[in-house]
Design an enzyme around this catalytic site. Structure first.
Site, PDB file in Angstrom:
ATOM      1  N   PRO A   1       0.845  -1.205   0.000  1.00 56.87           N
ATOM      2  CA  PRO A   1       0.000   0.000   0.000  1.00 56.87           C
ATOM      3  C   PRO A   1       0.875   1.247   0.000  1.00 56.87           C
ATOM      4  O   PRO A   1       1.801   1.358   0.803  1.00 56.87           O
ATOM      5  CB  PRO A   1      -0.796  -0.128   1.303  1.00 56.87           C
ATOM      6  CG  PRO A   1       0.036  -1.011   2.186  1.00 56.87           C
ATOM      7  CD  PRO A   1       0.760  -1.951   1.266  1.00 56.87           C
ATOM      8  N   LEU A   2       0.587   2.186  -0.895  1.00 58.47           N
ATOM      9  CA  LEU A   2       1.439   3.363  -1.084  1.00 58.47           C
ATOM     10  C   LEU A   2       0.587   4.611  -1.255  1.00 58.47           C
ATOM     11  O   LEU A   2      -0.015   4.826  -2.322  1.00 58.47           O
ATOM     12  CB  LEU A   2       2.334   3.156  -2.313  1.00 58.47           C
ATOM     13  CG  LEU A   2       3.379   2.043  -2.161  1.00 58.47           C
ATOM     14  CD1 LEU A   2       3.894   1.578  -3.523  1.00 58.47           C
ATOM     15  CD2 LEU A   2       4.529   2.478  -1.265  1.00 58.47           C
ATOM     16  N   THR A   3       0.534   5.411  -0.233  1.00 55.39           N
ATOM     17  CA  THR A   3      -0.195   6.679  -0.291  1.00 55.39           C
ATOM     18  C   THR A   3       0.435   7.588  -1.330  1.00 55.39           C
ATOM     19  O   THR A   3       1.650   7.792  -1.319  1.00 55.39           O
ATOM     20  CB  THR A   3      -0.168   7.340   1.103  1.00 55.39           C
ATOM     21  OG1 THR A   3      -0.979   6.555   1.970  1.00 55.39           O
ATOM     22  CG2 THR A   3      -0.683   8.767   1.066  1.00 55.39           C
TER      23      THR A   3
ATOM     24  N   ALA B   1      -3.687   3.557   1.165  1.00 59.01           N
ATOM     25  CA  ALA B   1      -4.618   3.655   2.282  1.00 59.01           C
ATOM     26  C   ALA B   1      -5.785   4.565   1.895  1.00 59.01           C
ATOM     27  O   ALA B   1      -5.592   5.633   1.308  1.00 59.01           O
ATOM     28  CB  ALA B   1      -3.901   4.192   3.510  1.00 59.01           C
TER      29      ALA B   1
ATOM     30  N   GLN C   1      -7.012  -0.960   1.075  1.00 55.52           N
ATOM     31  CA  GLN C   1      -6.525  -0.785   2.449  1.00 55.52           C
ATOM     32  C   GLN C   1      -7.398   0.253   3.164  1.00 55.52           C
ATOM     33  O   GLN C   1      -7.511   1.396   2.728  1.00 55.52           O
ATOM     34  CB  GLN C   1      -5.058  -0.341   2.476  1.00 55.52           C
ATOM     35  CG  GLN C   1      -4.482  -0.524   3.891  1.00 55.52           C
ATOM     36  CD  GLN C   1      -3.129   0.099   4.098  1.00 55.52           C
ATOM     37  OE1 GLN C   1      -2.890   1.214   3.667  1.00 55.52           O
ATOM     38  NE2 GLN C   1      -2.238  -0.618   4.782  1.00 55.52           N
TER      39      GLN C   1
ATOM     40  N   TYR D   1      -1.654   4.829  13.199  1.00 56.42           N
ATOM     41  CA  TYR D   1      -2.989   5.358  12.940  1.00 56.42           C
ATOM     42  C   TYR D   1      -3.997   4.732  13.921  1.00 56.42           C
ATOM     43  O   TYR D   1      -3.607   4.051  14.869  1.00 56.42           O
ATOM     44  CB  TYR D   1      -3.340   5.146  11.464  1.00 56.42           C
ATOM     45  CG  TYR D   1      -2.334   5.821  10.549  1.00 56.42           C
ATOM     46  CD1 TYR D   1      -2.128   7.203  10.626  1.00 56.42           C
ATOM     47  CD2 TYR D   1      -1.562   5.085   9.655  1.00 56.42           C
ATOM     48  CE1 TYR D   1      -1.184   7.833   9.805  1.00 56.42           C
ATOM     49  CE2 TYR D   1      -0.609   5.713   8.842  1.00 56.42           C
ATOM     50  CZ  TYR D   1      -0.433   7.083   8.923  1.00 56.42           C
ATOM     51  OH  TYR D   1       0.501   7.705   8.127  1.00 56.42           O
TER      52      TYR D   1
ATOM     53  N   ARG E   1      -3.010  -5.461   8.538  1.00 59.78           N
ATOM     54  CA  ARG E   1      -1.611  -5.015   8.638  1.00 59.78           C
ATOM     55  C   ARG E   1      -1.380  -4.443  10.034  1.00 59.78           C
ATOM     56  O   ARG E   1      -2.170  -3.627  10.511  1.00 59.78           O
ATOM     57  CB  ARG E   1      -1.329  -3.930   7.595  1.00 59.78           C
ATOM     58  CG  ARG E   1       0.152  -3.594   7.515  1.00 59.78           C
ATOM     59  CD  ARG E   1       0.506  -2.650   6.390  1.00 59.78           C
ATOM     60  NE  ARG E   1       1.782  -3.040   5.823  1.00 59.78           N
ATOM     61  CZ  ARG E   1       2.581  -2.251   5.123  1.00 59.78           C
ATOM     62  NH1 ARG E   1       2.227  -1.007   4.852  1.00 59.78           N
ATOM     63  NH2 ARG E   1       3.731  -2.685   4.650  1.00 59.78           N
TER      64      ARG E   1
ATOM     65  N   GLY F   1       7.274  -1.998  -2.045  1.00 60.57           N
ATOM     66  CA  GLY F   1       6.742  -0.638  -2.032  1.00 60.57           C
ATOM     67  C   GLY F   1       7.470   0.291  -2.981  1.00 60.57           C
ATOM     68  O   GLY F   1       7.097   0.439  -4.155  1.00 60.57           O
TER      69      GLY F   1
HETATM   70  C1  FNR Z   1       4.174   3.959   2.328  1.00 61.42           C
HETATM   71  N1  FNR Z   1       3.750   2.947   3.187  1.00 61.42           N
HETATM   72  C2  FNR Z   1       2.411   2.811   3.461  1.00 61.42           C
HETATM   73  N2  FNR Z   1       1.975   1.828   4.302  1.00 61.42           N
HETATM   74  C3  FNR Z   1       0.653   1.625   4.505  1.00 61.42           C
HETATM   75  O1  FNR Z   1       0.282   0.715   5.248  1.00 61.42           O
HETATM   76  N3  FNR Z   1      -0.268   2.403   3.855  1.00 61.42           N
HETATM   77  C4  FNR Z   1       0.080   3.413   3.035  1.00 61.42           C
HETATM   78  O2  FNR Z   1      -0.783   4.070   2.443  1.00 61.42           O
HETATM   79  C5  FNR Z   1       1.465   3.666   2.856  1.00 61.42           C
HETATM   80  N4  FNR Z   1       1.904   4.684   2.079  1.00 61.42           N
HETATM   81  C6  FNR Z   1       3.233   4.844   1.783  1.00 61.42           C
HETATM   82  C7  FNR Z   1       3.622   5.842   0.909  1.00 61.42           C
HETATM   83  C8  FNR Z   1       4.952   5.966   0.547  1.00 61.42           C
HETATM   84  C9  FNR Z   1       5.361   7.035  -0.407  1.00 61.42           C
HETATM   85  C10 FNR Z   1       5.914   5.059   1.089  1.00 61.42           C
HETATM   86  C11 FNR Z   1       7.347   5.144   0.674  1.00 61.42           C
HETATM   87  C12 FNR Z   1       5.516   4.085   1.960  1.00 61.42           C
HETATM   88  C13 FNR Z   1       4.693   1.900   3.634  1.00 61.42           C
HETATM   89  C14 FNR Z   1       4.866   0.825   2.555  1.00 61.42           C
HETATM   90  O3  FNR Z   1       3.673   0.068   2.406  1.00 61.42           O
HETATM   91  C15 FNR Z   1       6.010  -0.156   2.882  1.00 61.42           C
HETATM   92  O4  FNR Z   1       5.791  -0.756   4.131  1.00 61.42           O
HETATM   93  C16 FNR Z   1       7.363   0.531   2.878  1.00 61.42           C
HETATM   94  O5  FNR Z   1       7.512   1.376   1.766  1.00 61.42           O
HETATM   95  C17 FNR Z   1       8.519  -0.487   2.925  1.00 61.42           C
HETATM   96  O6  FNR Z   1       8.563  -1.251   1.766  1.00 61.42           O
HETATM   97  P1  FNR Z   1       9.666  -0.965   0.591  1.00 61.42           P
HETATM   98  O7  FNR Z   1       9.357   0.379   0.043  1.00 61.42           O
HETATM   99  O8  FNR Z   1      11.014  -0.998   1.257  1.00 61.42           O
HETATM  100  O9  FNR Z   1       9.472  -2.079  -0.396  1.00 61.42           O
HETATM  101  C1  8K6 Z   2       3.993  11.105   0.851  1.00 60.72           C
HETATM  102  C2  8K6 Z   2       3.204  12.093   1.613  1.00 60.72           C
HETATM  103  C3  8K6 Z   2       1.923  11.535   2.162  1.00 60.72           C
HETATM  104  C4  8K6 Z   2       2.090  10.826   3.455  1.00 60.72           C
HETATM  105  C5  8K6 Z   2       1.967   9.367   3.349  1.00 60.72           C
HETATM  106  C6  8K6 Z   2       1.823   8.668   4.657  1.00 60.72           C
HETATM  107  C7  8K6 Z   2       2.280   7.262   4.617  1.00 60.72           C
HETATM  108  C8  8K6 Z   2       3.680   7.060   5.013  1.00 60.72           C
HETATM  109  C9  8K6 Z   2       4.686   7.980   4.319  1.00 60.72           C
HETATM  110  C10 8K6 Z   2       6.058   7.446   4.318  1.00 60.72           C
HETATM  111  C11 8K6 Z   2       7.090   8.467   4.664  1.00 60.72           C
HETATM  112  C12 8K6 Z   2       8.353   7.861   5.195  1.00 60.72           C
HETATM  113  C13 8K6 Z   2       8.374   7.786   6.695  1.00 60.72           C
HETATM  114  C14 8K6 Z   2       9.507   6.933   7.196  1.00 60.72           C
HETATM  115  C15 8K6 Z   2       9.338   6.575   8.635  1.00 60.72           C
HETATM  116  C16 8K6 Z   2      10.430   5.654   9.077  1.00 60.72           C
HETATM  117  C17 8K6 Z   2      10.640   5.721  10.558  1.00 60.72           C
HETATM  118  C18 8K6 Z   2      11.826   4.947  10.993  1.00 60.72           C
END
Ligand code: FNR
Ligand code: 8K6
Length: 347
Positions: free
Chosen positions: A25-27, A58, A100, A179, A226, A316
């Site tokens: 999941p990737l916001t 999400a 998600q 959250y 999750r 991700g």
């Molecule tokens: C995330 N991650 C994340 N996790 C989640 O549960 N819901 C979400 O919407 C998001 N959004 C999100 C946005 C961005 C820009 C990043 C980089 C990460 C966390 C993601 O699902 C994942 O756990 C991490 O990115 C680690 O995996 P990778 O990137 O190392 O393969």
């Molecule tokens: C991309 C902007 C919108 C916000 C998205 C929220 C979901 C998580 C964003 C990931 C940002 C990286 C944070 C890393 C935390 C690691 C702590 C050890």
């Protein structure tokens, strides 16, 4: 050797994945201003249908769950119709997709829905400001009443129903990353002294109520979860959290789930109070199909699956950089490196 990633896996009798590579999941913050998925999002997800399963970014279950700009919702008909275009396109390309389900809890900001307050397990705020909107400082939330908690459970269940109506193959309940659901599971954010706080038995109550309500509405085969046993994002760790997660996992073992997914950015980190990596802790304490995630590439993921550390991998950041991630891995082709500069554009 990444062959093992390309072996199919059945999550249950209802859902079989064609390979073991999940899109995490990737916001992306690119829904329109009514929080409806756009055509660019349809194309973005459709291009990634080679994944064994896509987990959507999400998606908020109700207006006061929003903590970031332009995150999609799944609480009204326009949003359901928008997601229907996404799920149709993914299915036409041979893929599967889960939604998600998200409420950001104390990380929400009333700026987004025109309100005045935020509810959370306890009146303990997070420091700082909303990413990308630095002028918005986080508020100290108001402690949710028992009635409001019951309504939240209902709203997660309703959102799950909406996801099925929108054509999703299932839902992943977002119980991770600081959250709403995660906030009930950690002593830092849960200071309640009623039936939802103060002991592991009470702290797992709301998360389990959500799992049970969603399951009763759409079936356990389509319900995944999750969780973040390591408080690493928006929450302060507390060694007492370990007992809460031990109990949560043993309770989950008495239930069916499509899969269990660790919420973590870097699974190479060793947490003393978990006796190891998040994936190791989850594997030891859960019988469910486990999704590994956090800093893996195809080789390290394949090795971890081969040695039974987890069953499937969620990818991700590399999936942001490479819409054809699965094809590139299959062909041994080079991957484009991820960088934060790729975030403002969906391709
Ligand atoms: C995330 N991650 C994340 N996790 C989640 O549960 N819901 C979400 O919407 C998001 N959004 C999100 C946005 C961005 C820009 C990043 C980089 C990460 C966390 C993601 O699902 C994942 O756990 C991490 O990115 C680690 O995996 P990778 O990137 O190392 O393969
Ligand atoms: C991309 C902007 C919108 C916000 C998205 C929220 C979901 C998580 C964003 C990931 C940002 C990286 C944070 C890393 C935390 C690691 C702590 C050890």
């Amino acid at each position: 050797m990444t062959d093992i990633l390309f072996t199919p896996v059945a999550l249950n009798e209802r859902i079989e994945l064609k390979n073991r590579i999940l899109m995490a999941p990737l916001t992306r913050c690119m829904a329109d201003d009514a929080l409806v998925p756009t055509q660019a999002m349809v194309d973005y997800y459709a291009r990634r249908a080679d994944a064994g399963l896509i987990i959507s970014e999400a998606t908020i279950i109700r207006p006061d769950g929003q903590g970031y700009p332009n995150t999609p919702g799944i609480f009204n008909q326009a949003q359901i119709a928008g997601w229907r275009k996404v799920t149709d396109a993914v299915h036409e390309n041979g893929g599967k997709i889960f939604a998600q389900l998200w409420h950001t809890g104390r990380v929400a900001h009333p700026h987004f829905w025109g309100g005045t307050e935020v509810i959370a397990p306890s009146a303990v705020g997070v420091e700082g400001t909303v990413p990308r909107m630095r002028e918005l400082t986080y508020l100290v939330p108001r402690e949710a009443t028992a009635l409001e908690i019951a309504q939240l459970v209902e709203d997660y269940a309703k959102a799950a129903e909406n996801a099925i109506e929108a054509g999703f193959d299932g839902v992943e309940i977002h119980g991770a990353n600081g959250y709403m659901i995660d906030e009930f599971l950690h002593y830092d954010s849960n200071r309640r002294d009623d039936e939802f706080g103060g002991s592991p038995e009470n702290m797992v109550r709301f998360p389990l109520q959500v799992v049970d309500a969603v399951t009763s509405r759409i079936g356990a085969a389509r319900t995944a979860l999750r969780i973040s046993p390591a408080a690493y994002f928006n929450i302060q760790p507390d060694a007492r959290d370990r007992a809460v997660f031990d109990l949560l996992l043993s309770e989950l073992d008495t239930r069916e789930l499509a899969y269990l997914h660790g919420g973590i950015f870097d699974d190479s980190v060793h947490y003393d109070y978990l006796d190891g990596r998040v994936s190791e802790y989850l594997r030891r304490h859960s019988r469910h199909t486990l999704v590994g995630v956090g800093g893996y590439d195809a080789e390290t993921a394949a090795a971890a699956i081969a040695s039974n550390k987890f069953d499937v991998i969620a990818i991700g950041r590399p999936f942001i950089a490479n819409h054809d991630y699965v094809a590139r891995v299959r062909e041994g082709a080079e991957l484009k490196p991820y960088s934060d500069e790729l975030l403002p554009v969906l391709y």
